[in-house]
Design a protein around this motif. Structure first.
Motif, PDB file in Angstrom:
ATOM      1  N   ALA A  52       7.004  -2.245   2.099  1.00 20.62           N
ATOM      2  CA  ALA A  52       8.122  -1.547   2.760  1.00 20.62           C
ATOM      3  C   ALA A  52       7.879  -1.240   4.046  1.00 20.62           C
ATOM      4  CB  ALA A  52       8.151  -0.325   1.744  1.00 20.62           C
ATOM      5  N   CYS A  83       9.070  -3.954   6.083  1.00 18.92           N
ATOM      6  CA  CYS A  83      10.673  -3.785   6.247  1.00 18.92           C
ATOM      7  C   CYS A  83      10.971  -2.729   7.242  1.00 18.92           C
ATOM      8  CB  CYS A  83      11.199  -3.682   5.103  1.00 18.92           C
ATOM      9  SG  CYS A  83      10.929  -4.982   3.668  1.00 18.92           S
ATOM     10  N   VAL A 130       9.648  -5.806  -1.583  1.00 19.70           N
ATOM     11  CA  VAL A 130       9.019  -4.836  -2.028  1.00 19.70           C
ATOM     12  C   VAL A 130       8.525  -4.794  -3.723  1.00 19.70           C
ATOM     13  CG1 VAL A 130       8.888  -2.218  -2.412  1.00 19.70           C
ATOM     14  CG2 VAL A 130       9.760  -3.543  -0.383  1.00 19.70           C
ATOM     15  N   PHE A 184      11.058   5.261   1.908  1.00 21.56           N
ATOM     16  CA  PHE A 184      10.211   4.184   1.504  1.00 21.56           C
ATOM     17  C   PHE A 184      10.422   3.527   0.043  1.00 21.56           C
ATOM     18  CE2 PHE A 184       6.131   3.257   4.053  1.00 21.56           C
ATOM     19  CZ  PHE A 184       6.369   3.997   5.060  1.00 21.56           C
ATOM     20  N   HIS A 204      14.575  -3.252  -2.727  1.00 24.86           N
ATOM     21  CA  HIS A 204      14.182  -4.574  -1.828  1.00 24.86           C
ATOM     22  C   HIS A 204      13.493  -5.597  -2.660  1.00 24.86           C
ATOM     23  CE1 HIS A 204      13.244  -6.953   1.382  1.00 24.86           C
ATOM     24  NE2 HIS A 204      13.970  -6.004   2.167  1.00 24.86           N
ATOM     25  N   LEU A 252      15.363   0.677  -0.010  1.00 26.65           N
ATOM     26  CA  LEU A 252      14.190  -0.110  -0.306  1.00 26.65           C
ATOM     27  C   LEU A 252      13.692  -0.171  -1.492  1.00 26.65           C
ATOM     28  CD1 LEU A 252      11.841   0.515   3.167  1.00 26.65           C
ATOM     29  CD2 LEU A 252      12.599  -1.603   1.917  1.00 26.65           C
TER      30      LEU A 252
END
Ligand code: PLP
Length: 379
Positions: free
Chosen positions: A279, A282, A57, A238, A54, A51
């Motif tokens: 996050a 997701c 994010v 996270f 990502h 993440l």
């Protein structure tokens, strides 16, 4: 000429050289890490789901920085607060099924502040011997009296509880243990907490978003119990930075009044809760966790017979024993293009130096196969 001993150049000179830790000049790109001129597959990151890179994010964080600036400028109690903190606190409380949540600067700050706030000089604290350093230091910083039980030995804990009565008592344990990758039996710990009238603190920094029902962590089945306080962090699955504490409304309100590491510390940048809200969205989808589980299963299947501690989590510890052998093993892997850190005492007990492997959803099947082949070649 001998140097005076009250001099910064010699103050720490008694530290044995073989124990010296060094900052690694590194740069992470996806599941690779650049060390000097070497590009290596990274098996050391706690970014279990990938993440931290990502796109959604990152966009959420950038948009927030554009409108809010970078630093939050003050403690949340004196102007550093923002709606994003409250939105994330309610979203986490809902997802984890607790009444309330409080954000804190980091997991270290959360544990230092939480235990100091909970325990006065009439409080007895019972901790697992392998608890994370932040819990150990939180106990030290508090006025409470400390007892430690052997790792995962709840018989020993029950005996200590029977032997040491007190008005206020707290049991403290990691959820997923950060160096061994094994798990506390949180249901059993809660049973003991009920039987002996204690509070229970579980730090599930590594379990959150990776394991348990709907990936809600090790405490998912006991969440919201009035005796339970759960700590989690954003630095691991996270892919961010910061931490949170989950508990009853009353406990969280009490912490807002007492927790020095929250009251006297600058709030995290608003971009962090903004990004962590994304996050969390997701994480709730669960597809990255599926890939992570596949990677863990593949790793386990290909490493039978190796001296790995039993673990169904992304943390896999290959025990080598001697410090020097462990460093040599890590170096061999590095030469083959993989970064796996050697973890030595005092971080882990003497004689249990190890390679600490962390698996992630962003590793490919080829990455895992390359690693397991190399591990088998170490013997
Ligand atoms: C990483 C970790 C912490 C510290 O969290 P930070 O946010 O990195 O300060 C606390 N407890 C456990 C069990 C951890 O693994």
């Amino acid at each position: 000429m001998s140097l005076p001993s009250h001099d910064s150049r010699v103050w720490f000179s008694s530290t044995p050289t073989h124990r010296k830790r060094s900052l690694l000049h590194s740069q992470q790109q996806g599941c690779h890490i650049q060390l000097g001129t070497q590009q290596l597959i990274n098996f050391s990151s706690n970014d279990y789901l990938g993440l931290r890179n990502h796109p959604k994010v990152i966009t959420a964080a950038m948009q927030s920085i554009k409108s809010n600036g970078l630093g939050s400028g003050a403690s949340r109690l004196i102007g550093g607060d923002a709606p994003e903190f409250h939105q994330l606190e309610s979203a986490l409380a809902d997802w984890k099924a607790y009444e309330a949540c409080l954000l804190v600067g980091s997991g270290m700050l959360a544990n230092l502040g939480l235990i100091q706030a909970l325990a006065d000089r009439h409080t007895l604290i019972f901790s697992d011997k392998l608890n994370h350093a932040s819990l150990v230091d939180g106990v030290r910083l508090s006025a409470g009296k400390s007892y430690r039980f052997p790792h995962g030995d709840y018989h020993a804990l029950a005996e200590q509880l029977a032997k040491h009565p007190a008005e206020k008592r707290i049991i403290i344990s990691d959820g997923v243990f950060s160096m061994d990758g094994d798990c506390a039996n949180v249901e059993q710990l809660l049973g003991l907490a009920e039987q002996h009238d204690c509070l229970l603190v579980i730090d599930d920094a590594h379990g959150t978003a990776c394991i348990g029902p709907q990936n809600r962590g090790l405490c998912a089945n006991i969440a919201g119990h009035p005796r339970l306080i759960e700590v989690g962090t954003f630095g691991k699955a996270f892919g961010g930075y910061g931490a949170f504490i989950l508990a009853s409304n009353e406990l969280i309100e009490g912490l807002k009044q007492r927790m020095r590491t929250m009251i006297y510390s600058t709030a995290m940048p608003v971009a962090m809760p903004a990004a962590m809200l994304t996050a969390l969205e997701c994480i709730k989808k669960g597809d990255m966790q599926q890939k992570l589980q596949q990677n863990i299963a593949l790793f386990q299947q290909q490493t039978t017979g190796l001296n790995l501690l039993k673990s169904d989590t992304p943390i896999q510890a290959l025990i080598i024993g001697q410090d020097s052998d462990t460093l040599i093993a890590a170096e061999k892997l590095r030469q083959q293009g993989m970064f796996v850190p050697a973890i030595r005492p005092p971080t882990v007990p003497e004689g249990t130096a190890r390679l600490r492997i962390t698996l992630s959803a962003c590793h490919s099947t080829q990455h895992i196969e390359k690693l397991t082949k190399a591990l088998k070649g170490l013997a």
